[in-house]
Design an enzyme around this catalytic site. Sequence first.
Site, PDB file in Angstrom:
ATOM      1  N   ARG A  74       0.706  -1.295  -0.142  1.00 47.96           N
ATOM      2  CA  ARG A  74      -0.133  -0.055   0.045  1.00 47.96           C
ATOM      3  C   ARG A  74       0.746   1.285   0.058  1.00 47.96           C
ATOM      4  NH1 ARG A  74      -2.547   3.020   4.661  1.00 47.96           N
ATOM      5  NH2 ARG A  74      -3.911   4.686   3.650  1.00 47.96           N
ATOM      6  N   HIS A 118      -2.353  10.645   0.990  1.00 48.42           N
ATOM      7  CA  HIS A 118      -1.796  10.778   2.092  1.00 48.42           C
ATOM      8  C   HIS A 118      -1.119  11.849   2.582  1.00 48.42           C
ATOM      9  CE1 HIS A 118      -0.248   7.393   5.214  1.00 48.42           C
ATOM     10  NE2 HIS A 118       0.247   8.733   5.756  1.00 48.42           N
ATOM     11  N   GLU A 163      -6.530   8.955   6.801  1.00 48.47           N
ATOM     12  CA  GLU A 163      -6.649   9.812   8.219  1.00 48.47           C
ATOM     13  C   GLU A 163      -7.006  11.160   7.949  1.00 48.47           C
ATOM     14  OE1 GLU A 163      -3.315   7.050  11.058  1.00 48.47           O
ATOM     15  OE2 GLU A 163      -2.863   8.836   9.963  1.00 48.47           O
ATOM     16  N   ASN A 301      -6.680   2.663  10.237  1.00 44.82           N
ATOM     17  CA  ASN A 301      -5.289   2.461  10.729  1.00 44.82           C
ATOM     18  C   ASN A 301      -5.398   2.339  12.292  1.00 44.82           C
ATOM     19  OD1 ASN A 301      -4.590   3.003   8.288  1.00 44.82           O
ATOM     20  ND2 ASN A 301      -3.909   4.975   8.447  1.00 44.82           N
ATOM     21  N   TYR A 303      -3.296   1.862  15.938  1.00 41.70           N
ATOM     22  CA  TYR A 303      -1.979   1.575  16.928  1.00 41.70           C
ATOM     23  C   TYR A 303      -2.245   1.557  18.305  1.00 41.70           C
ATOM     24  CZ  TYR A 303       0.141   3.401  12.456  1.00 41.70           C
ATOM     25  OH  TYR A 303       0.683   3.559  11.342  1.00 41.70           O
ATOM     26  N   GLU A 358      -3.025   0.438   8.557  1.00 38.25           N
ATOM     27  CA  GLU A 358      -1.767   0.505   9.216  1.00 38.25           C
ATOM     28  C   GLU A 358      -1.621  -0.128  10.626  1.00 38.25           C
ATOM     29  OE1 GLU A 358      -0.375   4.549   9.694  1.00 38.25           O
ATOM     30  OE2 GLU A 358      -0.945   5.112   7.608  1.00 38.25           O
TER      31      GLU A 358
END
Length: 452
Positions: A74, A118, A163, A301, A303, A358
């Site tokens: 990606r 992005h 995002e 995404n 984390y 992500e």
Amino acid sequence: MGFSRDFVWGAATSAYQIEGGAGGTGKGLNVWDVFTKEPGRILDGHTGDTACDHYHRFREDVKIMKEIGLKAYRFSIDWSRVLPEGTGRVNEEGIRFYSDLIDELLKNGIEPYVTLFHWELPYELYKKGGWLNRDIAEWFGSYARLIAERFSDRVTHFFTLNEPQCFVGLGYLNGVHAPGLKCPLRDTFEMAHNALRAHGRAVQALRQYAKQPLIIGYAPTSGVIYPASEKTEDIEAAREKYFSLQDDDSNWTWNVTWWSDPVLLGHYPEEGLIRYEKYLPRITDADLRLISEPIDVYGQNIYNGRAFRRGADGKPEEVERIPGYPRTASNWPVTPECLYWGPKFLYERYQKPIYITENGMSCHDVVSVDGRVHDPNRIDFLTRYLHELKRAADEIDLRGYFLWSLMDNFEWSQGYSERFGLVYVNYNTQERIKKDSAYWYSDVIRTNGAGL
């Protein structure tokens, strides 16, 4: 059970963070090219002018991807590289770079997944108001058309925006990211609405000008709220909190529903329409129809997250982290549970196949005396997180996982101080060294996560 037979194991990057190739390539300026030159904006005055020099070394990088065994890659296209003014004139050299990259990936059996945006907003469009200008939906649509016309003969997987919480929130609300502004709340809601309209217009353009059927998605982010226990009341409290809005309006962009309900459910959350009424632009039915153009998959995404339970007062209550809780090199908490509960909650609400677009961690990576890069912390982190994702894969339609990142790169305001890669990059020599985690990930891919 576990991951499906055709589960997509990949890695991700973004254009500004790795490409370099800033001068002499016909590329226009984007907001990051300008922002990084302002004193005091980026740690140690770093810029992405050279970054990992992927622009000149992409064949070497694709060879490394093949050695790792990636099924998919990606990457983002820098809007200003292909359209230097954002609209109109096409930079054929930029088109050729991405075309050659796509060919090289396919030649090596790696599926390209293209992200249209992005954060590389062309500076010429920024000067025309950027996301504050309603016309940006058409500008972005024209850009998407160009990408479809040039690349959809070989690329079938596209994500529109990456995002928006960050490029609006960090770029225009607290000013940490390009273009580094602290705008009135009213402006940021207008930008958010226009960004979502641009997403919808891009979906239309991709479909209209595609050379073959496409799989189109969208890739927002979230700090996951997960339950402190498996008790029903705690699960319900966590879900309620995860889909609620920020307590603090000045940090409003960090939520799930404002960015995803309009795209996937066709309307903004009622709670937000009431609470944010004084900041909102005019929102028409036509806008909402555009924003909710049907997509095929939903990226996320993820984390880390926070644990919540049902408090004594009946409201969701945060459970404090234990003293000395585990953290990454960037001081982010290590919370593997978020990769089970996040996708699960999102799938329940939106009923769309999910990709983790992500996930990964920054480590204090160094080249050891044996010439290798040993990153046991990353291997441990990924083992824990992917174990939770495997659990989710048994319960929801989970299509793939993109590890952030393929290689160390320019980490925005933190410059080159954070290393997220499977591959170590020496920024002086541009030497690449596969870290221990790259070999570990090869094994995960080869066995489809059987040992997790």
